[in-house]
Write a protein that holds these residues in place. Structure first.
Motif, short mmCIF file in Angstrom:
data_model
loop_
_atom_site.label_atom_id
_atom_site.label_comp_id
_atom_site.label_asym_id
_atom_site.label_seq_id
_atom_site.Cartn_x
_atom_site.Cartn_y
_atom_site.Cartn_z
N VAL A 107 -0.08 8.11 6.97
CA VAL A 107 1.13 8.09 6.08
C VAL A 107 2.02 9.40 6.04
CG1 VAL A 107 -0.16 8.83 3.86
CG2 VAL A 107 1.74 7.24 3.69
N PRO A 108 1.53 10.57 6.22
CA PRO A 108 2.18 11.80 6.29
C PRO A 108 3.59 11.55 7.48
CG PRO A 108 0.19 12.38 6.12
CD PRO A 108 0.12 11.04 6.42
N LEU A 109 3.10 10.90 8.50
CA LEU A 109 4.12 10.65 9.44
C LEU A 109 5.33 9.58 9.09
CD1 LEU A 109 1.65 10.01 12.57
CD2 LEU A 109 3.07 12.11 11.92
N VAL B 299 -0.28 9.74 -1.49
CA VAL B 299 -1.92 10.25 -1.33
C VAL B 299 -2.10 11.50 -0.61
CG1 VAL B 299 -3.92 9.52 0.01
CG2 VAL B 299 -2.73 7.67 -1.41
N ARG B 300 -2.70 12.49 -1.10
CA ARG B 300 -2.83 13.62 -0.33
C ARG B 300 -4.14 14.44 -1.22
NH1 ARG B 300 1.29 14.24 -3.54
NH2 ARG B 300 1.35 16.10 -4.99
N GLY C 163 5.16 -2.54 7.79
CA GLY C 163 5.36 -2.97 6.40
C GLY C 163 5.62 -1.51 5.60
N CYS C 164 4.83 -0.46 5.90
CA CYS C 164 5.12 0.88 5.34
C CYS C 164 6.46 1.56 5.30
CB CYS C 164 3.93 1.97 6.05
SG CYS C 164 2.29 1.34 5.49
N VAL C 165 6.97 1.15 6.72
CA VAL C 165 8.22 1.89 7.13
C VAL C 165 9.17 1.02 6.27
CG1 VAL C 165 10.23 1.92 8.78
CG2 VAL C 165 7.70 2.65 9.28
N MET C 166 9.08 -0.29 6.15
CA MET C 166 10.10 -0.98 5.42
C MET C 166 10.07 -0.54 3.98
SD MET C 166 12.51 -3.26 5.41
CE MET C 166 12.27 -4.06 6.96
N ILE D 88 0.90 -1.15 -0.10
CA ILE D 88 -0.09 -0.03 0.00
C ILE D 88 0.96 1.21 0.05
CG2 ILE D 88 -1.54 1.39 1.37
CD1 ILE D 88 -2.86 -0.98 -0.07
N TYR D 89 2.10 1.32 0.65
CA TYR D 89 2.89 2.61 0.66
C TYR D 89 3.54 2.48 -0.57
CZ TYR D 89 6.32 5.85 1.94
OH TYR D 89 7.02 7.03 2.08
#
Length: 433
Positions: free
Chosen positions: A178-180, A81-82, A271-274, A74-75
């Motif tokens: 996700v902005p973080l 995405v904004r 998973g997003c951070v990876m 997803i990331y």
């Protein structure tokens, strides 16, 4: 290694698609063992021995992989995405991916669990559950049933759909959090990674202490429920008796560490951070052997830790490293067989395979297994039949439902075109462009 900015299209990662199949297979193997009520095999010591080597945490390992992989992908595809247009497009895609396949599998379960009898010249259909009881089926249809610690909800209807309740929380929270992730810089990536893991570990330990979590999980499902030698007509979770109950107690440490969506949210964002570390070249490992050994060791450790830790947390770090390593290998051109066309096809149908396997087992139980007495060989033949039928149905669902719907919603939000500078426009006219 090439890095990829937040905006713009990133390359496909076929190894991650192929790996999804093996995670789905881990779940299938466990489900075939506990949901195919083949008697007297299921009451034998051989069954108990097999179940000790194929424990509940095998299936949970597959689910943990799915959650981490979901965050990564997803990331990878939606990190920029904004704005309202992007968010609406993103949500439409996620809802299209989940709900149609969930509802189709739910209908298949209802059909598989129904009893069809002939009365005169017509047929009479008796459904396993009373559909006037909205409180039992509507939460499942909406994928909000995992917020309630009631096993009548969690274990009823299409049992594997519980994980989609967590996925919906992941998807809905992503645009706001996700902005973080995008703000992470340098060593902050690893600080966030280990911070999220520490948060999950703290939650699991708290759950263990507060709810007096035990160490065993073999009774979480009811495979050995009856004292009988003849295979029952219905798998317990598809029996009318199940749906007649108002409430069924849940092992609370098991529920809050495994089923409760908020307890699993950090896995998605790991998973997003990876994915961000891979996209920026911070994580560059291509040696798959090391994280695979780590996964094997962590899986072995699940025999020695409480329920609240064994179902997800213990195996989480090597899962993240495997996902990241497979992605880096794709980017470096080192994919191997896991990215072959056949593996990618199996990965593409893995979601449908995950969703349809239980309805297939319910149908086999009712129309093939019921009333017979079989041992290990009989169970194995039924498991193979369930596998083949599930693969065929999964391919049909992917080909005629999932893939067409995702293609139909693939057009992104329209963005306003920038007005051309008048001087540039007039110069283009003069030059005949």
């Amino acid at each position: 290694m090439t890095t990829f900015p937040l905006s713009g299209r990133r390359p496909n990662l076929p190894s991650l698609t192929g790996a999804r199949w093996w995670a789905a297979m881990a779940v299938f193997l466990l489900h075939a063992l506990i949901f195919l009520a083949v008697y007297p095999f299921q009451r034998s010591e051989l069954f108990a021995t097999i179940h000790s080597f194929v424990p509940m945490q095998l299936g949970s390992a597959g689910v943990t992989f799915f959650f981490v992989l979901s965050g990564f992908l997803i990331y990878w595809s939606n990190s920029s995405v904004r704005g309202a247009g992007d968010i609406l497009y993103y949500c439409r895609r996620r809802f299209t991916k989940i709900y149609p396949m969930h509802w189709v599998a739910l209908i298949l379960f209802v059909a598989a669990s129904a009893t069809v009898t002939r009365e005169g010249a017509g047929l009479n259909v008796d459904f396993a559950m009373d559909f006037s009881r909205l409180e039992l089926w509507l939460p499942n249809a909406l994928l909000i049933h995992t917020w309630n610690p009631n096993w009548a909800l969690l274990g009823g209807l299409n049992v594997p759909s519980w994980s989609l309740g967590a996925e919906m929380l992941f998807y809905l929270s992503f645009p706001f959090l996700v902005p973080l992730v995008n703000r992470l810089r340098g060593r902050g990536h690893w600080a966030a990674f280990w911070g999220l893991f520490a948060l999950l570990l703290g939650v699991a330990l708290t759950v263990h202490l507060v709810f007096a979590g035990g160490w065993e999980t073999e009774n979480a499902f009811v495979a050995r429920l009856w004292e009988m030698d003849v295979s029952p007509v219905a798998e317990p979770h598809a029996d009318p008796v199940w749906f007649a109950q108002e409430s069924i107690p849940v092992h609370m440490a098991y529920f809050f560490s495994y089923y409760f969506p908020l307890s699993r949210l950090a896995e998605f964002f790991l998973g997003c951070v990876m994915a961000k570390m891979v996209s920026e070249g911070i994580f560059r490992n291509t040696n798959l052997a090391a994280p695979m050994v780590g996964l094997a060791l962590s899986f072995a450790a699940t025999w020695f830790v409480p329920v609240a830790l064994k179902m997800a947390v213990v195996m989480l770090v090597p899962m993240c490293l495997i996902v990241g390593t497979l992605a880096v290998r794709d980017l470096e051109g080192l994919s191997g067989r896991i990215a072959s066309p056949r593996a990618v096809l199996l990965g593409n149908i893995s979601f449908a395979f995950y969703m349809v396997q239980y309805p297939v087992m319910v149908a086999l139980q009712r129309y093939v297994i019921a009333g017979h007495q079989w041992g290990f060989v009989g169970w194995l033949c039924c498991a193979v039949a369930a596998f083949i039928l599930s693969v065929i149905l999964a391919w049909l669902m992917f080909t005629f439902i999932d893939d067409p719907l995702m293609k139909a919603t693939s057009r992104g939000p329209r963005r306003p075109r920038k007005k051309a500078n008048p001087l540039v426009r007039d110069l283009a006219v003069v030059m005949g462009r």
